[in-house]
Design an enzyme around this catalytic site. Structure first.
Site, short mmCIF file in Angstrom:
data_model
loop_
_atom_site.label_atom_id
_atom_site.label_comp_id
_atom_site.label_asym_id
_atom_site.label_seq_id
_atom_site.Cartn_x
_atom_site.Cartn_y
_atom_site.Cartn_z
N GLY A 7 9.44 2.07 9.44
CA GLY A 7 10.85 1.94 9.07
C GLY A 7 11.15 0.49 8.78
O GLY A 7 11.39 -0.30 9.69
N LEU A 37 10.00 16.35 -1.87
CA LEU A 37 8.60 16.77 -1.65
C LEU A 37 7.89 17.26 -2.91
O LEU A 37 7.21 18.29 -2.89
CB LEU A 37 8.51 17.83 -0.54
CG LEU A 37 8.90 17.42 0.88
CD1 LEU A 37 8.55 18.55 1.87
CD2 LEU A 37 8.23 16.14 1.32
N CYS A 51 11.63 16.01 6.84
CA CYS A 51 12.05 15.58 5.50
C CYS A 51 13.50 16.01 5.27
O CYS A 51 13.82 17.20 5.31
CB CYS A 51 11.17 16.17 4.40
SG CYS A 51 11.77 15.71 2.76
C1 FMN Z 1 10.06 7.53 -2.12
C2 FMN Z 1 9.75 7.99 -0.72
C3 FMN Z 1 9.08 9.20 -0.54
C4 FMN Z 1 8.78 9.65 0.75
N1 FMN Z 1 8.08 10.81 0.91
C5 FMN Z 1 7.71 11.21 2.16
C6 FMN Z 1 6.89 12.37 2.33
O1 FMN Z 1 6.45 13.02 1.39
N2 FMN Z 1 6.58 12.72 3.61
C7 FMN Z 1 7.00 12.00 4.71
O2 FMN Z 1 6.67 12.36 5.85
N3 FMN Z 1 7.76 10.89 4.56
C8 FMN Z 1 8.13 10.49 3.32
N4 FMN Z 1 8.87 9.34 3.17
C9 FMN Z 1 9.29 8.59 4.37
C10 FMN Z 1 8.32 7.45 4.69
O3 FMN Z 1 7.03 7.93 4.95
C11 FMN Z 1 8.83 6.62 5.90
O4 FMN Z 1 8.87 7.46 7.04
C12 FMN Z 1 10.21 6.05 5.69
O5 FMN Z 1 10.40 5.66 4.35
C13 FMN Z 1 10.48 4.85 6.58
O6 FMN Z 1 9.58 3.80 6.36
P1 FMN Z 1 9.86 2.58 5.32
O7 FMN Z 1 11.23 2.05 5.63
O8 FMN Z 1 8.77 1.57 5.58
O9 FMN Z 1 9.78 3.15 3.96
C14 FMN Z 1 9.18 8.87 1.89
C15 FMN Z 1 9.85 7.67 1.69
C16 FMN Z 1 10.14 7.22 0.42
C17 FMN Z 1 10.85 5.90 0.25
#
Ligand code: FMN
Length: 310
Positions: free
Chosen positions: A250, A74, A132
């Protein structure tokens, strides 16, 4: 035929159901050279906390088969800098801006953050990141684990924010649980207007030559196509048990993977890790979605939600 793409999340109307996931799109300005940001259904900003956070030590990301691990922890400039430096740009986009917030140690920080945001007209919704996996003190928040790993803590946190704001409230859930349904029901009962699922799944990766973990914090959050089947399963499970809309995410990388989420029960979807591979992917997904609806004579995207045939 022009299919209807607009969806409603309580009072909040999105022109289309394609959003970008928190933490994978910065504060949007970083992407302005690649896409017309106004075409997005909504933007979810990187999670902010009360105080600035430097995040975790590096290395804090690594590639994995069909995905990535991250332990950013974060990193963010804190609410004051967010409001002063980041929000003005987002406000000018004239699309719904969803601000993601989190606490570091005390769940009451959610209430303080929400009070600040409640006063700002251009903040369309607040997303509670109670999931998180990458903050060091997270295990102290409930005495057992993350807020979103405990139905009671989820209920109490959502309820405390619900009491002080009428803004659309989205609760982001963790997949790192035995039964996501009981957490989803707790958030709904506490007054959440929508659910966002899923956050990352905890994982590890090791360099066999050095015998060291590839991530400094050892355990990190897995995202990308590797987690998609789990995310779809959770959206489907939750859809059958709750009444509030689900924002699915996801491993979405294209229109067909986005469609899986709608069919499983999502009212809208968020694109995350794929933004790092192709910064234009969210708009390409929107175009692909339109083509699918036209090809299949679907007049309204909402018909797709939960249309799974078992
Ligand atoms: C580098 C990175 C940083 C992330 N930071 C946050 C964040 O600050 N807050 C949050 O709720 N989710 C955060 N996530 C999670 C994403 O919002 C998402 O829920 C998760 O990656 C699944 O989706 P995806 O597979 O399309 O990435 C982060 C994901 C990644 C890869």
């Amino acid at each position: 035929m022009i299919p209807k793409l607009s969806v409603k999340i309580r009072g909040l109307t999105l022109n289309n159901p394609i959003m970008v996931a928190s933490g994978t799109f910065g504060y949007a300005e970083e992407f302005k050279a690649f896409i017309d940001l106004k075409k997005l259904g909504a933007i979810v900003s990187k999670t902010i906390t009360l105080k600035p956070r430097q995040g975790n030590p590096v290395p804090r990301t690594c590639e994995t088969p069909a995905g990535m691990l991250n332990s950013i922890g974060l990193e963010n400039p804190g609410i004051d800098v967010f409001l002063e430096d980041k929000l003005p740009y987002l406000k000018n986009l004239n699309i719904p801006i969803i601000v993601s917030i989190s606490s570091e140690k005390d769940p009451k920080e959610f209430v303080t953050l929400a009070r600040h945001l409640d006063m700002i007209k251009e903040v369309a919704a607040i997303e509670l990141n109670i999931s998180c996996p990458n903050i060091k003190h997270a295990q102290h928040m409930t005495g057992r684990g993350l807020i979103s790993q405990d139905p009671h803590a989820t209920y109490e946190t959502v309820k405390s924010v619900r009491k002080i704001t009428n803004k659309t409230l989205i609760t982001k859930l963790s997949p790192n649980v035995t039964d996501i349904i009981e957490i989803a029901i707790a958030a709904q009962k506490a007054g959440s207007d929508a659910l966002a699922l899923i956050n990352t799944i905890t994982g590890m990766s090791i360099d066999a030559n050095t015998k060291k973990p590839k991530i400094a914090m050892v355990v990190a959050g897995l995202s990308g196509p590797a987690i998609r089947p789990i995310a779809i399963r959770m959206v489907w499970e939750v859809y059958q048990k709750v009444k509030i809309p689900i924002i699915g995410m996801g491993g979405i990388i294209d229109a067909s993977s986005a469609l899986e989420f709608f069919i499983a029960g999502a009212a809208a979807i968020s694109v995350g890790t794929a933004n790092f591979i192709n910064p234009k992917v969210s708009i390409e997904i929107l175009e692909g979605l339109k083509e699918y609806l036209i090809r299949n004579n679907v007049l309204d995207i909402r018909i797709l939600t939960g249309s799974l045939k078992v």
